[in-house]
Write an enzyme that holds these catalytic residues in place. Structure first.
Site, PDB file in Angstrom:
ATOM      1  CE  LYS A  47     123.972  75.614 -43.805  1.00  0.00           C
ATOM      2  NZ  LYS A  47     125.250  75.895 -45.088  1.00  0.00           N
ATOM      3  CB  CYS A 130     123.714  82.074 -49.019  1.00  0.00           C
ATOM      4  SG  CYS A 130     123.313  80.493 -49.643  1.00  0.00           S
TER       5      CYS A 130
END
Ligand code: DHB
Length: 313
Positions: A47, A130
């Protein structure tokens, strides 16, 4: 006939199988990453880590539909130290790709300095895309910010580094971004991240389906496959050959992967379909890709990688 191999490599890392999880899927905890590594995945991506642990955005923040998914996770993660410890203690012989996604330039540089100083010698992926941190734009839509970030990073970082890119939609964007990236000793790009700030709605309840950001979120799955194919193809046509490509976006089966590799992908990542099906998907994908190669008479991925033909009229 000799045996078909679907092995792949990036830098010094060897992947017996070309499929790994897309960052953010099945990788927040040691248990998740162990499950991926214990499957037929070629390796695992962590992650995206921030310097400190983060709880992420309010729930619900992920939603599946028939054709894909929407997410606004907001970088829930256990913090960089957790992932570095996981890698250090892991007994796997498969590659582990460490994903980093600071919420500021300063944090990205701090994180990469920690990685540079650590014993980790594997692939590191700096996430420039992101879409889900409130108030923070996607770095890679700002060409000056890409340049500023990479100038700063390559002033001290000497280990193999990739960047995760958002999807681009215009040929001029590919030209501009590839021109910047070609100036650095980048090991790879990973394209595409989710299509940022899409909207999926439920017509029955007449409402959005996730809570953060008024329902806006990153779109993945089959919706985005043509965008992923285009980004892999367009960058392969423009990047210097030393920069490898991880193709990500809309992979549900072996044929989707075959197409991404035909466009130039060295390795293939799986996001939404992995979230839906779990790590046993990797065995199916390996088998389906191998079967396609058998039918077409290919023995290695390099037999067709990047060999997409112009229109055959
Ligand atoms: C998150 C989503 C992304 O697409 C990404 O690249 C990094 C983080 C998230 O919301 O956690």
């Amino acid at each position: 006939m000799s045996k078909i191999s679907i092995s792949a490599s990036i830098s010094h890392e060897q992947f017996e199988h070309p499929f790994i999880n897309a960052a953010g899927v099945f990788d927040e905890t040691a248990k998740d990453m162990d499950e991926v590594l214990n499957s037929e995945a070629g390796g695992v991506t962590t992650k995206s880590a921030t310097l400190e642990p983060r709880p992420g955005n309010p729930l619900p923040r992920y939603y599946n539909t028939e054709f894909g998914s929407i997410n606004s996770m907001g970088l829930p993660n256990q913090g960089l130290e957790y992932y570095l410890d996981y890698i250090k203690n892991s007994k796997t012989n498969k590659p582990i790709d460490l994903s980093i996604s600071g919420t500021s330039m300063e944090d990205n540089l701090k994180a990469l300095k920690i990685v540079q100083a650590s014993s980790f010698e594997g692939l590191c992926e700096l996430n420039l895309s992101c879409p889900n941190v409130v108030g923070k734009p996607q770095i890679a839509y700002d060409y000056d910010a890409i340049k500023e970030t990479l100038d700063a990073v390559f002033s001290f970082y000497t280990k193999p580094l990739g960047v995760k890119l958002p999807p681009y939609f215009d040929l001029q964007q590919y030209d501009a971004v590839a021109k910047i990236l070609n100036q650095y000793t980048l090991t790879y790009i990973n394209t595409i991240n989710s299509v940022g700030n899409g909207l999926i709605i439920d017509p029955e309840t007449e409402s959005v389906v996730i809570k953060p950001k008024g329902g806006f979120g990153g779109i993945g799955g089959s919706y985005v496959k043509p965008v992923a194919l285009a980004n892999v193809r367009a960058f392969r046509q423009r990047l210097k050959p030393e920069i490898k490509i991880i193709g990500t976006g809309g992979v549900n089966n072996g044929l989707d992967a075959f197409e991404l590799i035909l466009c130039g992908a060295d390795l293939v990542e799986v996001g939404t379909a992995l979230a839906k099906e779990g790590p046993q998907i990797f065995e199916r994908l390996n088998n389906e890709l191998t079967q396609i190669m058998k039918e077409k008479g290919y023995q290695n991925l390099s037999d067709f990688r990047g060999k997409l033909k112009e229109y055959q009229g």
